[in-house]
Design a protein around this motif. Sequence first.
Motif, PDB file in Angstrom:
ATOM      1  N   ALA A 184     -10.197  -3.258  -6.621  1.00 26.01           N
ATOM      2  CA  ALA A 184      -9.466  -2.080  -7.092  1.00 26.01           C
ATOM      3  C   ALA A 184      -8.702  -1.424  -5.949  1.00 26.01           C
ATOM      4  CB  ALA A 184     -10.423  -1.089  -7.742  1.00 26.01           C
ATOM      5  N   ALA A 185      -9.352  -1.305  -4.792  1.00 28.11           N
ATOM      6  CA  ALA A 185      -8.692  -0.687  -3.639  1.00 28.11           C
ATOM      7  C   ALA A 185      -7.465  -1.494  -3.227  1.00 28.11           C
ATOM      8  CB  ALA A 185      -9.668  -0.570  -2.472  1.00 28.11           C
ATOM      9  N   ARG A 186      -7.586  -2.807  -3.240  1.00 24.37           N
ATOM     10  CA  ARG A 186      -6.441  -3.654  -2.870  1.00 24.37           C
ATOM     11  C   ARG A 186      -5.305  -3.473  -3.866  1.00 24.37           C
ATOM     12  NH1 ARG A 186      -3.366  -5.380   1.022  1.00 24.37           N
ATOM     13  NH2 ARG A 186      -2.255  -7.272   0.457  1.00 24.37           N
ATOM     14  N   LEU A 187      -5.614  -3.460  -5.152  1.00 26.38           N
ATOM     15  CA  LEU A 187      -4.574  -3.280  -6.167  1.00 26.38           C
ATOM     16  C   LEU A 187      -3.884  -1.933  -5.985  1.00 26.38           C
ATOM     17  CD1 LEU A 187      -3.086  -4.108  -8.759  1.00 26.38           C
ATOM     18  CD2 LEU A 187      -4.952  -3.025 -10.034  1.00 26.38           C
ATOM     19  N   HIS A 188      -4.653  -0.877  -5.781  1.00 31.79           N
ATOM     20  CA  HIS A 188      -4.060   0.458  -5.627  1.00 31.79           C
ATOM     21  C   HIS A 188      -3.220   0.541  -4.357  1.00 31.79           C
ATOM     22  CE1 HIS A 188      -6.242   1.507  -9.130  1.00 31.79           C
ATOM     23  NE2 HIS A 188      -7.423   1.527  -8.533  1.00 31.79           N
ATOM     24  N   HIS A 189      -3.657  -0.132  -3.304  1.00 29.59           N
ATOM     25  CA  HIS A 189      -2.887  -0.179  -2.067  1.00 29.59           C
ATOM     26  C   HIS A 189      -1.537  -0.872  -2.305  1.00 29.59           C
ATOM     27  CE1 HIS A 189      -1.928  -0.520   2.172  1.00 29.59           C
ATOM     28  NE2 HIS A 189      -1.772  -1.828   2.008  1.00 29.59           N
ATOM     29  N   LEU A 190      -1.568  -1.997  -2.985  1.00 32.11           N
ATOM     30  CA  LEU A 190      -0.322  -2.718  -3.281  1.00 32.11           C
ATOM     31  C   LEU A 190       0.611  -1.861  -4.137  1.00 32.11           C
ATOM     32  CD1 LEU A 190      -1.912  -6.188  -4.084  1.00 32.11           C
ATOM     33  CD2 LEU A 190      -0.540  -5.627  -2.061  1.00 32.11           C
ATOM     34  N   GLU A 191       0.054  -1.177  -5.117  1.00 31.38           N
ATOM     35  CA  GLU A 191       0.868  -0.312  -5.981  1.00 31.38           C
ATOM     36  C   GLU A 191       1.505   0.812  -5.168  1.00 31.38           C
ATOM     37  OE1 GLU A 191      -1.517  -0.873 -10.212  1.00 31.38           O
ATOM     38  OE2 GLU A 191      -2.205   0.667  -8.800  1.00 31.38           O
ATOM     39  N   ARG A 192       0.743   1.382  -4.230  1.00 28.09           N
ATOM     40  CA  ARG A 192       1.296   2.452  -3.376  1.00 28.09           C
ATOM     41  C   ARG A 192       2.440   1.924  -2.512  1.00 28.09           C
ATOM     42  NH1 ARG A 192      -3.936   3.914  -3.094  1.00 28.09           N
ATOM     43  NH2 ARG A 192      -4.312   2.874  -1.121  1.00 28.09           N
ATOM     44  N   LEU A 193       2.257   0.730  -1.946  1.00 34.98           N
ATOM     45  CA  LEU A 193       3.320   0.139  -1.116  1.00 34.98           C
ATOM     46  C   LEU A 193       4.604  -0.033  -1.922  1.00 34.98           C
ATOM     47  CD1 LEU A 193       1.339  -2.565   0.904  1.00 34.98           C
ATOM     48  CD2 LEU A 193       2.245  -0.385   1.757  1.00 34.98           C
TER      49      LEU A 193
END
Length: 115
Positions: free
Chosen positions: A78-87
């Motif tokens: 989940a953290a990785r997905l949210h990080h990618l979305e923020r980028l």
Amino acid sequence: MSTPIPAEAGVLIPMPELTPAALREAVAKIAPSRVPDLTQHLFEATTSAQQTQSLAPLRAFIHSWAVFVEIERHPQRAARLHHLERLIQEGAEDPAPLLVEIQQILEKAEAETGL
């Protein structure tokens, strides 16, 4: 009827049954701020199913929230997905590789739900 899998190391909760009630309970545990979104989506899906006399809107609801739960119950994923979305939101120079990774996360979660 799916049988919940015992919680693995690093997993917040077992995967719930793919029913509106079980998914709502799971969302309340792992992402309580999203319960209003789930409730609204369920209301819209139910209304649409009644109007169209089709179960497709309810199937779409189950699919969407099952994938959400499958991602969110794994904190690192989940953290990785949210990080990618923020980028992407911040305007990454080339979002293509980010979108590919997001798609891979979604596809993996979908496969793991059995949908």
